[in-house]
Design an enzyme around this catalytic site. Structure first.
Site, PDB file in Angstrom:
ATOM      1  N   ASP A 272       0.842  -1.199   0.000  1.00 52.22           N
ATOM      2  CA  ASP A 272       0.000   0.000   0.000  1.00 52.22           C
ATOM      3  C   ASP A 272       0.879   1.252   0.000  1.00 52.22           C
ATOM      4  O   ASP A 272       1.978   1.237  -0.571  1.00 52.22           O
ATOM      5  CB  ASP A 272      -0.929  -0.054   1.236  1.00 52.22           C
ATOM      6  CG  ASP A 272      -2.265   0.607   0.980  1.00 52.22           C
ATOM      7  OD1 ASP A 272      -2.266   1.820   0.745  1.00 52.22           O
ATOM      8  OD2 ASP A 272      -3.299  -0.081   1.012  1.00 52.22           O
TER       9      ASP A 272
ATOM     10  N   HIS B 228      -3.756   5.965   3.457  1.00 49.57           N
ATOM     11  CA  HIS B 228      -4.431   4.755   2.963  1.00 49.57           C
ATOM     12  C   HIS B 228      -3.762   3.485   3.503  1.00 49.57           C
ATOM     13  O   HIS B 228      -4.443   2.563   3.972  1.00 49.57           O
ATOM     14  CB  HIS B 228      -4.394   4.790   1.430  1.00 49.57           C
ATOM     15  CG  HIS B 228      -5.250   3.774   0.754  1.00 49.57           C
ATOM     16  ND1 HIS B 228      -4.854   2.469   0.579  1.00 49.57           N
ATOM     17  CD2 HIS B 228      -6.481   3.852   0.181  1.00 49.57           C
ATOM     18  CE1 HIS B 228      -5.792   1.799  -0.072  1.00 49.57           C
ATOM     19  NE2 HIS B 228      -6.794   2.625  -0.321  1.00 49.57           N
TER      20      HIS B 228
ATOM     21  N   SER C 174     -11.039  -0.922  -0.949  1.00 47.72           N
ATOM     22  CA  SER C 174      -9.746  -0.882  -0.248  1.00 47.72           C
ATOM     23  C   SER C 174      -9.923  -1.199   1.218  1.00 47.72           C
ATOM     24  O   SER C 174      -9.013  -1.718   1.867  1.00 47.72           O
ATOM     25  CB  SER C 174      -9.125   0.520  -0.328  1.00 47.72           C
ATOM     26  OG  SER C 174      -8.343   0.670  -1.472  1.00 47.72           O
TER      27      SER C 174
END
Lengths: 82, 660
Positions: B32, B105, B436
């Site tokens: 990520d 994220h 996600s």
């Protein structure tokens, strides 16, 4: 004019590595050097794939595609977060 | 995350889950945007030494050193050569050339999968509770492969290569690219290599919904995860001068309007010279017509939070964010910088109608905090990508859904919760939505299953997660699709919504190994060279052997049928298709009986034998499912469900039948 370079992932058939090479890194590097003097290997992959990635011109990529032991070339793909 | 542990039954069933010693042997690798190691979710209190099998590293770099790892965050690496090749050298001022997460994220996904428990977590008081990852005792290894300019395949493969060498057990990848054949898809190829080493690879299905055939990461050796909602919302209200009160959602935390102060209300399309003025794009609003007013902006094109900034920059004091037909009634809450309520399409249309009908329209916005127990839940998120599988329609994707809407989890200290440069706020936790977010839920749950059944193959773990899902609410109604308000189908939810407590004891599993997937590639008529590109193995498909895509030992069924040509699509001429599957007993000796539930008369489904008796663990039994289908018009889809049950366990499989 300088030809534009792109990144390619080069999939190699490790079982066809000539015995003259002591390890596959050497073989990958040799394959790269046959098509590109300035060829810069980004990564050598050993576990999930056999091969390497490098910055190449389209002509260099085409030439490498027919090099013995090269299974396929994949042009770099951009992924996005989901 | 807060709430999802309760929603998934994890908190109530603690005794069923592995103790910290067993579970802490499992390592979840997350590819990520990197990691924010200072997050309390990476507190390693109570964890024993790093597993002796671990070969990973904590790589130092810009704003990151080796001491940032601990017994929780046991690995952190970064891969930027491909990115730098395309974009030039990383500028340290704008992003960290290190595993450090400048985006948020990666910290969100990794803490969702395996973050430690953190009490009193919230985002500005919203979604308050104890935040924890799904596998809270598992270890985390972060592989930074996404940068400001994107995530590049050469870096992704390098990270997967390293993760396999390092010794991860589960790989979590909340990324996607364009659809390609498996031998042209680097994530699929890398995932195959990981699978051969016993690593389960869980990927997000994509946010291309509600359109069909929008899935990514569809290789059968990948676990593909769609998104559903929780039973939690963040209600906010738009009160109009007409006296009407409309509900929506918001995570706004600043100074609210006073309850009684109605302010002028305008529709962005009417206060802009731009042809896309309704979307509140940067610079599109006329300040003289916006100043001091609440602006109605349509969702789409630019980010939802950016629209609020555009309104603010033009002098607006509030925003009503309205869904258009692309989003229907799905409400996504954001931490806007000005008072904002997001409303569905129907409400948006009503508000616009009011603006047109009133010479001096006014409104105010109020906020009501966090609401729990929202029903029905889960519902399939509108954005969650949908099947059919665009690469191999014969394999049902997504595999399952998991929570992915309004998920609170750890966040970076380098960016505000909106991710906007203008947002100078810093938070420890943020609430965001996407597949996600659902992907790392399943990654963490797979790590939990792995902690109990360390010897299970990736396919067995995936089967356990898939066959124990649920597809109906307690009242028997099918899980709804928020995009339509109607019952969803296996093309939306795959096998169903994840049910981790049941997944720990599935009774039977549909196991599959490398040879099964090689046979699948043969069924796709791949040449030996193409198979080798994916598998790194010399494999020749047997010339006399009949390979069938339908025979891959997959926990779900797709029956693609051709509409009989020249029969007007309505003929009763039957087509018979037979699929063979093998079940492995992973429980105690038992006799399982098959049942099929189907609402369609167009297909007759029979299972042979109807009963399977297992007398020992790991015993395998094969059965055949026969589909006898009438011809139907092209584009028709019918769905059914097959279950094996011994009275204690239910091993469920969705069935999708499509006529083309």
């Amino acid at each position: 004019a300088v030809a534009e370079k792109k990144t390619y992932i080069v999939h190699m058939d490790k079982s066809t590595m000539p015995t003259s090479f002591t390890d596959h890194f050497e073989w990958y590097d040799s394959a790269l050097k046959t098509v590109s003097d300035s060829g810069n290997m980004l990564y050598a992959y050993t576990d999930v794939i056999h091969g390497f990635s490098a910055r190449l011109t389209a002509d260099e990529a085409k030439s490498l595609e027919s090099h013995p032991g090269v299974l396929s070339l994949l042009e770099e793909v951009k992924y996005e977060l989901h | 995350t807060t709430r999802t542990p309760q929603f998934l039954g994890l908190d109530a069933s603690q005794s069923l889950f592995p103790d910290s010693t067993t579970a802490s042997d499992v390592v979840v690798g997350v590819l990520d945007t990197g990691v924010w190691p200072e997050s309390k979710s990476f507190d390693d209190a109570g964890l024993g030494p790093v597993p002796s099998s671990w070969k990973g590293e904590c790589e130092a770099g810009n704003n990151f050193n080796t001491s940032h790892c601990n017994r929780k965050l046991i690995g952190a690496r970064f891969f930027s050569k491909g990115y730098e090749g395309a974009f030039g050298p990383i500028v340290a001022k704008t992003e960290s050339k290190s595993p450090r997460d400048d985006d948020g994220h990666g910290t969100h996904t990794s803490t969702t999968a395996a973050g430690s428990a953190v009490a009193e977590a919230s985002l500005f008081g919203y979604a308050a509770g104890t935040a924890r990852g799904m596998a809270r005792h598992a270890r985390v290894a972060a592989y930074k492969i996404c940068w400001q300019g994107g995530c590049f395949s050469s870096d992704i493969v390098a990270a997967m290569d390293a993760a396999v060498k390092d010794g991860v057990n589960v790989l979590s990848m909340s990324i996607g690219g364009s659809v390609a054949d498996y031998d042209r898809d680097s994530v699929a190829i890398g995932a195959f290599g990981a699978m051969t080493k016993g690593i389960l690879v869980s990927c997000s299905a994509g946010n291309g919904g509600p359109s069909s055939m929008t899935l990514s990461n569809v290789a059968p050796w990948i676990t593909t995860v769609g998104a559903g909602t929780l039973d939690r919302e963040f209600p906010a209200y738009a009160m109009l001068g007409s006296g009407k009160n409309y509900s929506g959602v918001s995570l706004y935390s600043g100074k609210p309007f006073s309850d009684s102060s109605l302010v002028p209300l305008v529709y962005a399309a009417n206060v802009s010279n731009s042809s896309y003025g309704n979307l509140c794009m940067t610079g599109s609003l006329i300040p003289a017509k916006v100043s001091g007013k609440i602006v109605v902006c349509d969702r789409g094109l630019n980010s939802r939070v950016q629209k609020g900034v555009v309104v603010k920059d033009a002098g607006g004091i509030g925003m009503i964010l309205t869904n258009t037909d692309s989003y229907g009634e799905e409400l996504v809450a954001d931490t806007h910088l000005i008072p904002t309520v997001a409303v569905g399409q129907l409400t948006g249309d009503a508000i616009k109608k009011y603006i047109l009908s009133d010479t001096k329209p006014t409104a105010t916005i109020t906020f009501a905090g966090t609401q729990l127990g929202v029903q029905p839940s889960p519902v399939v998120a509108a954005f969650s990508s949908r099947g059919p599988n665009p690469v191999t329609p014969d394999i049902l994707k997504p595999d399952l859904i998991a929570p992915g809407v309004n998920i609170l989890a750890g966040w970076t200290g380098a960016a505000g919760p909106t991710g906007l440069q203008e947002d100078t706020r810093r938070v420890s936790f943020n609430i965001v939505s996407g597949t996600s977010m659902s992907c790392p839920h399943v990654s963490g749950l797979a790590a939990l299953v792995k902690g109990v059944h360390f010897d299970w193959s990736p396919a067995a773990v995936k089967s356990a997660l898939m066959t124990t899902t649920y597809t109906t609410y307690k009242d028997g109604e099918t899980i709804k699709d928020i995009a339509t308000g109607r019952p969803s189908t296996p093309f939306d939810y795959g096998a169903g919504h994840v049910n981790p407590v049941a997944a720990l004891d599935p009774g039977l599993v549909y196991d599959a190994g490398v040879d099964d997937y090689l046979g699948f590639l043969c069924a796709l008529n791949y040449t030996s060279a193409r198979i080798k590109t994916i598998s790194q193995q010399d494999y020749t498909c047997e010339s006399g052997k009949k390979y069938s895509l339908g025979d891959l030992n997959y926990p779900s069924f797709v029956v693609p049928l051709q509409t009989a040509s020249g029969q007007g699509g309505g003929s009763s001429a039957a087509t018979e298709v037979k699929y063979t599957r093998t079940l492995t007993n992973v429980g105690t000796p038992a006799t399982y009986k098959a049942s099929v539930s189907s609402k369609t008369r167009a297909v007759k489904i029979t299972v042979e034998p109807e009963s399977l008796t297992f007398s020992q663990t790991n015993e395998k039994k094969t059965f055949t499912v026969t589909f006898s289908a009438s011809s139907m018009p092209s584009g028709t889809n019918e769905f059914a469900r097959m279950e094996w049950s011994d009275g204690k366990h239910t091993v469920g499989s969705p069935i999708a039948i499509s006529w083309t």
